[in-house]
Design a protein around this motif. Sequence first.
Motif, PDB file in Angstrom:
ATOM      1  N   THR A  94      36.425   5.639  55.015  1.00 41.73           N
ATOM      2  CA  THR A  94      35.251   6.450  54.689  1.00 41.73           C
ATOM      3  C   THR A  94      34.507   6.834  55.966  1.00 41.73           C
ATOM      4  O   THR A  94      34.542   7.977  56.388  1.00 41.73           O
ATOM      5  N   THR A  95      33.839   5.883  56.567  1.00 40.37           N
ATOM      6  CA  THR A  95      33.114   6.129  57.808  1.00 40.37           C
ATOM      7  C   THR A  95      33.830   5.427  58.965  1.00 40.37           C
ATOM      8  O   THR A  95      34.701   4.584  58.747  1.00 40.37           O
ATOM      9  N   LEU A  96      33.457   5.763  60.179  1.00 42.20           N
ATOM     10  CA  LEU A  96      34.124   5.193  61.346  1.00 42.20           C
ATOM     11  C   LEU A  96      34.056   3.675  61.364  1.00 42.20           C
ATOM     12  O   LEU A  96      34.980   3.002  61.812  1.00 42.20           O
ATOM     13  N   TYR A  97      32.931   3.140  60.855  1.00 43.86           N
ATOM     14  CA  TYR A  97      32.737   1.692  60.919  1.00 43.86           C
ATOM     15  C   TYR A  97      32.733   1.060  59.530  1.00 43.86           C
ATOM     16  O   TYR A  97      32.341  -0.096  59.368  1.00 43.86           O
TER      17      TYR A  97
ATOM     18  N   VAL B  96      38.793   4.432  30.307  1.00 43.67           N
ATOM     19  CA  VAL B  96      39.121   3.736  31.551  1.00 43.67           C
ATOM     20  C   VAL B  96      38.697   4.629  32.714  1.00 43.67           C
ATOM     21  O   VAL B  96      39.095   5.798  32.782  1.00 43.67           O
ATOM     22  N   PHE B  97      37.885   4.084  33.622  1.00 50.31           N
ATOM     23  CA  PHE B  97      37.334   4.854  34.728  1.00 50.31           C
ATOM     24  C   PHE B  97      37.721   4.232  36.059  1.00 50.31           C
ATOM     25  O   PHE B  97      37.525   3.037  36.275  1.00 50.31           O
ATOM     26  N   ASP B  98      38.270   5.061  36.930  1.00 50.18           N
ATOM     27  CA  ASP B  98      38.615   4.671  38.298  1.00 50.18           C
ATOM     28  C   ASP B  98      37.423   5.000  39.187  1.00 50.18           C
ATOM     29  O   ASP B  98      37.056   6.170  39.340  1.00 50.18           O
ATOM     30  N   LEU B  99      36.798   3.972  39.773  1.00 46.43           N
ATOM     31  CA  LEU B  99      35.578   4.123  40.573  1.00 46.43           C
ATOM     32  C   LEU B  99      35.819   3.607  41.985  1.00 46.43           C
ATOM     33  O   LEU B  99      36.202   2.450  42.160  1.00 46.43           O
ATOM     34  N   ARG B 100      35.594   4.465  42.982  1.00 45.69           N
ATOM     35  CA  ARG B 100      35.848   4.114  44.390  1.00 45.69           C
ATOM     36  C   ARG B 100      34.514   4.006  45.130  1.00 45.69           C
ATOM     37  O   ARG B 100      33.779   4.990  45.229  1.00 45.69           O
ATOM     38  N   TYR B 101      34.220   2.855  45.656  1.00 48.12           N
ATOM     39  CA  TYR B 101      32.917   2.587  46.256  1.00 48.12           C
ATOM     40  C   TYR B 101      33.053   2.205  47.725  1.00 48.12           C
ATOM     41  O   TYR B 101      34.103   1.753  48.196  1.00 48.12           O
ATOM     42  N   ALA B 102      31.958   2.364  48.464  1.00 47.76           N
ATOM     43  CA  ALA B 102      31.808   1.872  49.839  1.00 47.76           C
ATOM     44  C   ALA B 102      30.336   2.017  50.196  1.00 47.76           C
ATOM     45  O   ALA B 102      29.555   2.632  49.457  1.00 47.76           O
ATOM     46  N   PHE B 103      29.939   1.450  51.331  1.00 46.74           N
ATOM     47  CA  PHE B 103      28.577   1.653  51.804  1.00 46.74           C
ATOM     48  C   PHE B 103      28.364   3.109  52.210  1.00 46.74           C
ATOM     49  O   PHE B 103      29.311   3.805  52.620  1.00 46.74           O
ATOM     50  N   ASP B 104      27.110   3.548  52.118  1.00 49.19           N
ATOM     51  CA  ASP B 104      26.756   4.851  52.672  1.00 49.19           C
ATOM     52  C   ASP B 104      26.792   4.769  54.199  1.00 49.19           C
ATOM     53  O   ASP B 104      27.142   3.741  54.779  1.00 49.19           O
ATOM     54  N   THR B 105      26.444   5.855  54.868  1.00 52.66           N
ATOM     55  CA  THR B 105      26.562   5.885  56.326  1.00 52.66           C
ATOM     56  C   THR B 105      25.560   4.971  57.029  1.00 52.66           C
ATOM     57  O   THR B 105      25.705   4.705  58.222  1.00 52.66           O
ATOM     58  N   THR B 106      24.553   4.488  56.290  1.00 50.84           N
ATOM     59  CA  THR B 106      23.611   3.526  56.884  1.00 50.84           C
ATOM     60  C   THR B 106      24.082   2.090  56.700  1.00 50.84           C
ATOM     61  O   THR B 106      23.396   1.159  57.119  1.00 50.84           O
TER      62      THR B 106
ATOM     63  N   TRP C 293      32.787   7.317  47.086  1.00 50.68           N
ATOM     64  CA  TRP C 293      33.549   8.090  48.055  1.00 50.68           C
ATOM     65  C   TRP C 293      34.935   8.373  47.497  1.00 50.68           C
ATOM     66  O   TRP C 293      35.427   7.670  46.619  1.00 50.68           O
ATOM     67  N   HIS C 294      35.585   9.405  48.046  1.00 47.11           N
ATOM     68  CA  HIS C 294      37.034   9.560  47.944  1.00 47.11           C
ATOM     69  C   HIS C 294      37.523   9.788  49.365  1.00 47.11           C
ATOM     70  O   HIS C 294      37.329  10.863  49.922  1.00 47.11           O
ATOM     71  N   SER C 295      38.125   8.751  49.920  1.00 49.48           N
ATOM     72  CA  SER C 295      38.480   8.754  51.336  1.00 49.48           C
ATOM     73  C   SER C 295      37.227   9.087  52.147  1.00 49.48           C
ATOM     74  O   SER C 295      36.183   8.478  51.927  1.00 49.48           O
ATOM     75  N   GLU C 296      37.286  10.062  53.088  1.00 51.92           N
ATOM     76  CA  GLU C 296      36.112  10.356  53.908  1.00 51.92           C
ATOM     77  C   GLU C 296      35.139  11.326  53.248  1.00 51.92           C
ATOM     78  O   GLU C 296      34.171  11.762  53.876  1.00 51.92           O
ATOM     79  N   ALA C 297      35.382  11.664  51.994  1.00 53.50           N
ATOM     80  CA  ALA C 297      34.484  12.558  51.258  1.00 53.50           C
ATOM     81  C   ALA C 297      33.394  11.749  50.561  1.00 53.50           C
ATOM     82  O   ALA C 297      33.664  11.010  49.611  1.00 53.50           O
ATOM     83  N   LEU C 298      32.167  11.878  51.050  1.00 55.40           N
ATOM     84  CA  LEU C 298      31.005  11.271  50.401  1.00 55.40           C
ATOM     85  C   LEU C 298      30.675  12.118  49.179  1.00 55.40           C
ATOM     86  O   LEU C 298      30.466  13.324  49.285  1.00 55.40           O
ATOM     87  N   LEU C 299      30.608  11.490  48.000  1.00 54.46           N
ATOM     88  CA  LEU C 299      30.473  12.248  46.762  1.00 54.46           C
ATOM     89  C   LEU C 299      29.034  12.453  46.341  1.00 54.46           C
ATOM     90  O   LEU C 299      28.722  13.400  45.627  1.00 54.46           O
ATOM     91  N   SER C 300      28.138  11.569  46.769  1.00 53.68           N
ATOM     92  CA  SER C 300      26.712  11.748  46.533  1.00 53.68           C
ATOM     93  C   SER C 300      25.949  10.876  47.514  1.00 53.68           C
ATOM     94  O   SER C 300      26.374   9.740  47.792  1.00 53.68           O
TER      95      SER C 300
ATOM     96  N   SER D 204      37.178   9.299  39.037  1.00 58.29           N
ATOM     97  CA  SER D 204      36.243   9.942  38.109  1.00 58.29           C
ATOM     98  C   SER D 204      35.010  10.511  38.783  1.00 58.29           C
ATOM     99  O   SER D 204      34.418  11.481  38.302  1.00 58.29           O
ATOM    100  N   ALA D 205      34.603   9.946  39.930  1.00 56.98           N
ATOM    101  CA  ALA D 205      33.365  10.392  40.585  1.00 56.98           C
ATOM    102  C   ALA D 205      33.530  11.690  41.368  1.00 56.98           C
ATOM    103  O   ALA D 205      32.549  12.219  41.892  1.00 56.98           O
ATOM    104  N   THR D 206      34.746  12.231  41.436  1.00 53.65           N
ATOM    105  CA  THR D 206      34.971  13.446  42.234  1.00 53.65           C
ATOM    106  C   THR D 206      34.647  14.720  41.476  1.00 53.65           C
ATOM    107  O   THR D 206      34.759  15.817  42.034  1.00 53.65           O
TER     108      THR D 206
END
Length: 389
Positions: A183-186, A125-135, A142-149, A78-80
């Motif tokens: 998402t990110t390398l680390y 029903v909402f599909d939400l994909r999360y991860a840390f930002d680059t910091t 995120w959607h895979s390596e695409a940072l959405l905001s 949904s966040a894309t």
Amino acid sequence: MLALLVTALASLGTAALASPSYANTTSLADLALQKVLQDAAPMFGNYAASNATTASWMASIADSTKIVHMNIPGVHDSATWNYSVATQDSLDHVTALDGTTPAPPEYYRCQEKSMIDMLNAGIRVFDLRYAFDTTNSTLVFWHSEALLSETATVEDVMFGFYRWLDDHPTEALFLSFQYESSTTLYGTSDAAVQLELFATLTSPAAQKYILQTKDQFGTLGEARGHITLLRRFDFDQLPAEYEAAIPGVHFSPALWTDNSPDITLVYNSAKNLTAYVEDFYDTNGPMGSNASLNIQWKYNATTAHIQKATTMYPDSLFWTWASSEYTSNIPPETPKMMALGNGTAYTPLGGVNQRLIPFLRQQKGKRVGMVMFDFFDVPSNLVQTLLDI
């Protein structure tokens, strides 16, 4: 919640308080909430209540109705919705910090309407994909390596859902949270990520709005005005008490078979409660298979699972994902092409969405369960067709 709102208020600044958008606000809490919703807007959209019948479609359903007996429309990734060339370009300086290079935006974009528009259109029903930002400090989408905001956090968006429930107390929401790897390398779902998500989903505000039941679905009456967490994540890096304290229904990633048309997942072994899931998102066709064939294969998997929902295990959850892609082809079958076709003779029947309309009409009076769409608003009657079953 008060501490968060006060912090948000402090960040407004004198100029913002003097602006027309805040001029008629009299409450300190209202000012702070406006700031949080403003921060959430790149992901949630610009907040607006709605009097549309689809915004309160659950109002006509009896409290005693079991959630597992309902037909509930949902959205994949949904966040894309706001991920475009302009969005990608504006975030290049962030994603470049760790060397990630996203593919073109159409590989990732699965929606075109904002979350607030989705809510008002009847999506629950909402599909939400999360991860840390680059910091590695803030939970974002995120959607895979695409940072959405870069700025709209998971916590900000949760306040959007909370506010909407205040305006629509007859409705029940189901939020599926999944850690987005690659998402990110680390990037990794380590203890810090899991702690941050735990804090967000157990804050005082969250405890008010998130249904505090665990690993079971009850009735609509119990769920009204609340969020039911669909936990597609583990707390495997935290002590056991964290898992014990988090509410919601646990769909462990370890049990969710990747790219499968037929998943059987026990989410409560003590009560033998089982979910049946179709998540055949990549058709894996041979190189050179055309778009029409790939759409047909996905449609076949989706309709087969919905037919199972209409005839089998009436007290179990059925969760069907009508979303898909096949990006190995050249040109790729993007999520949009799979959902809607490409408007040419190569997809004469349209995409999965168009093909589902007559099929869903044939299921009148039957239970089909939760159905997740890409580009849910096309055709314009897709959601209403599901609700009319």
